[in-house]
Design a protein around this motif. Structure first.
Motif, PDB file in Angstrom:
ATOM      1  N   CYS A 145     -22.308  71.616 -49.120  1.00 25.39           N
ATOM      2  CA  CYS A 145     -23.673  71.908 -48.680  1.00 25.39           C
ATOM      3  C   CYS A 145     -24.405  70.623 -48.317  1.00 25.39           C
ATOM      4  CB  CYS A 145     -24.433  72.631 -49.801  1.00 25.39           C
ATOM      5  SG  CYS A 145     -26.159  72.978 -49.407  1.00 25.39           S
ATOM      6  N   PRO A 146     -24.875  70.496 -47.082  1.00 26.60           N
ATOM      7  CA  PRO A 146     -25.580  69.273 -46.697  1.00 26.60           C
ATOM      8  C   PRO A 146     -26.850  69.037 -47.502  1.00 26.60           C
ATOM      9  CG  PRO A 146     -25.783  70.944 -44.982  1.00 26.60           C
ATOM     10  CD  PRO A 146     -24.760  71.442 -45.950  1.00 26.60           C
ATOM     11  N   HIS A 188     -29.924  65.679 -51.565  1.00 21.82           N
ATOM     12  CA  HIS A 188     -30.415  65.457 -52.930  1.00 21.82           C
ATOM     13  C   HIS A 188     -29.792  64.194 -53.519  1.00 21.82           C
ATOM     14  CE1 HIS A 188     -32.953  68.895 -54.066  1.00 21.82           C
ATOM     15  NE2 HIS A 188     -32.171  69.650 -53.316  1.00 21.82           N
ATOM     16  N   GLN A 189     -28.493  64.037 -53.334  1.00 18.69           N
ATOM     17  CA  GLN A 189     -27.806  62.857 -53.858  1.00 18.69           C
ATOM     18  C   GLN A 189     -28.360  61.576 -53.244  1.00 18.69           C
ATOM     19  OE1 GLN A 189     -23.744  64.275 -52.879  1.00 18.69           O
ATOM     20  NE2 GLN A 189     -23.246  63.841 -55.025  1.00 18.69           N
ATOM     21  N   ALA A 190     -28.726  61.648 -51.966  1.00 18.51           N
ATOM     22  CA  ALA A 190     -29.201  60.461 -51.260  1.00 18.51           C
ATOM     23  C   ALA A 190     -30.658  60.133 -51.574  1.00 18.51           C
ATOM     24  CB  ALA A 190     -29.036  60.659 -49.744  1.00 18.51           C
ATOM     25  N   VAL A 194     -24.423  64.169 -43.071  1.00 19.89           N
ATOM     26  CA  VAL A 194     -24.171  65.195 -42.075  1.00 19.89           C
ATOM     27  C   VAL A 194     -25.520  65.754 -41.640  1.00 19.89           C
ATOM     28  CG1 VAL A 194     -23.992  67.106 -43.724  1.00 19.89           C
ATOM     29  CG2 VAL A 194     -22.735  67.220 -41.569  1.00 19.89           C
ATOM     30  N   GLY A 195     -25.603  66.260 -40.427  1.00 24.35           N
ATOM     31  CA  GLY A 195     -26.861  66.798 -39.925  1.00 24.35           C
ATOM     32  C   GLY A 195     -27.255  68.093 -40.597  1.00 24.35           C
ATOM     33  N   THR A 196     -28.450  68.556 -40.295  1.00 23.10           N
ATOM     34  CA  THR A 196     -28.951  69.784 -40.913  1.00 23.10           C
ATOM     35  C   THR A 196     -28.148  71.009 -40.495  1.00 23.10           C
ATOM     36  OG1 THR A 196     -30.572  69.980 -39.114  1.00 23.10           O
ATOM     37  CG2 THR A 196     -31.314  68.926 -41.156  1.00 23.10           C
ATOM     38  N   THR A 219     -28.563  74.399 -42.677  1.00 25.82           N
ATOM     39  CA  THR A 219     -27.377  75.130 -43.146  1.00 25.82           C
ATOM     40  C   THR A 219     -27.113  74.819 -44.615  1.00 25.82           C
ATOM     41  OG1 THR A 219     -26.384  75.044 -40.944  1.00 25.82           O
ATOM     42  CG2 THR A 219     -24.880  75.391 -42.806  1.00 25.82           C
ATOM     43  N   THR A 220     -26.700  75.827 -45.366  1.00 22.79           N
ATOM     44  CA  THR A 220     -26.300  75.627 -46.756  1.00 22.79           C
ATOM     45  C   THR A 220     -24.866  76.140 -46.929  1.00 22.79           C
ATOM     46  OG1 THR A 220     -27.330  77.747 -47.325  1.00 22.79           O
ATOM     47  CG2 THR A 220     -28.652  75.760 -47.669  1.00 22.79           C
ATOM     48  N   ASP A 221     -24.448  76.353 -48.161  1.00 26.61           N
ATOM     49  CA  ASP A 221     -23.107  76.843 -48.467  1.00 26.61           C
ATOM     50  C   ASP A 221     -22.899  78.206 -47.799  1.00 26.61           C
ATOM     51  OD1 ASP A 221     -20.748  77.751 -49.548  1.00 26.61           O
ATOM     52  OD2 ASP A 221     -21.442  77.734 -51.629  1.00 26.61           O
TER      53      ASP A 221
END
Length: 330
Positions: A237-238, A243-245, A187-189, A220-222
């Motif tokens: 949260c994007p 981080h996962q990627a 997803v985008g920022t 954007t965060t949570d």
């Protein structure tokens, strides 16, 4: 002989980290195992940018630079320009003779673009986009096409076209199989839609250190996490998805700190910024070496396009013979 892979991108703008994690990283690995053809799809870029050909010309070289920056090696992969292979256009026309409009209009991509269900405003080139893709894949007799699940309908149509052609004329075309990407789209920022340069929510592969930090800082965060010590929800949260990627080894630590409220968003973003800078810095260096030598870039594209053209001519000769269109030599 190695199996052939066909992959590529529409030349509508610079590539970003979503492209890298979704396909580019995989292409760098695959070029070691397969004979790889990488398409600069400038004709297909015209389906949405037909009135801005000057941008496509610029973007073609930008995308080529992105390819080489991430590690696609022109000595191992054939990078070529779609519009300079006239046999692809010829195959597109021939295939279109036995593909129905009804089949094309039920393609999910076409349906998404025509939400009203009407084709009145749909351009012929866009409607026939999947047929053009079939020509891209089959001109070089690629047997493997790396793709996301959104491309599956296009590739199934290619398989149908191959089977139909082989049944009607002569079994000379190869039916490709899909190598499905297991990486979800980023997803985008902005946290709302997929990463896209046109939306302004992407981090380009040639971003400077400052640009990376700015994009991540503004991301954007949570939305439910108001204070630093509030328990967070990383799955919405994007930044956690990034981080996962890009730093999977540290993702569990981020999840733990976020859900417990022991790690604030600023610290979380700081670690991601460092990781992205470590990823992109060598890409900037490789890209810079090519940018300062535009003649070399042109030579790479000319060499790749000539090789692809020679293969296309051989395939087209077989197609014409199979269809009885080889009346005489001119």
């Amino acid at each position: 002989m190695k199996e052939r892979i066909l992959t590529g991108d529409r030349t509508t703008g610079k590539l970003h980290i979503g492209h890298y994690i979704g396909s580019l990283r995989n292409r760098v690995m695959l070029q070691e195992q397969y004979e790889t053809f990488v398409l600069l799809a400038d004709v297909q870029a015209l389906t949405t940018h037909y009135d801005q050909p000057e941008l496509i010309r610029t973007h073609l070289r930008e995308v080529a630079l992105d390819y080489m920056a991430v590690g696609i090696d022109p000595e191992k992969s054939t990078i070529f320009v779609q519009s300079m292979i006239p046999e692809i256009a010829e195959l597109t026309v021939l295939y279109s003779m036995f593909v129905t409009v009804n089949l094309l209009r039920h393609n999910p991509t076409v349906k998404a673009e025509s939400k009203s269900g009407s084709l009145d405003e749909m351009y012929y080139g866009f409607l026939g986009y999947p047929v053009s893709q079939a020509a891209d894949i089959t001109f070089c007799k690629a047997t493997i096409v790396p793709a996301g699940d959104d491309q599956l309908p296009h590739l199934e149509l290619t398989r149908k076209i191959v089977r139909k052609f082989n049944e009607l004329y002569k079994p000379i075309l190869l039916e490709p199989r899909v190598r499905l990407s297991e990486v979800p789209r980023l997803v985008g920022t902005d946290g709302h839609v997929k990463m896209s340069k046109s939306v302004g929510n992407a981090i380009a592969l040639n971003s400077s250190t400052e640009e990376i930090a700015f994009k991540i800082r503004r991301a954007t965060t949570d939305p439910a996490r108001v204070h630093k010590n509030d328990p967070g929800h990383p799955d919405v949260c994007p930044i956690y998805a990034y981080h996962q990627a890009f730093r999977a080894d540290g993702a569990d630590e981020i999840r733990d700190g976020c859900t417990k409220g022991t790690m604030g968003c600023a610290a979380c973003k700081g670690q991601l910024t460092i990781a992205l800078e470590e990823l992109i810095a060598p890409m900037r260096e490789r890209r810079s070496s090519y940018e300062t030598n535009p003649k070399l870039v042109d030579e790479i594209l000319i060499r790749g396009t000539r090789r692809a053209r020679a293969i296309a001519q051989d395939t087209m000769q077989e197609v014409r013979e199979a269809m009885g269109l080889n009346y005489f030599d001119i």
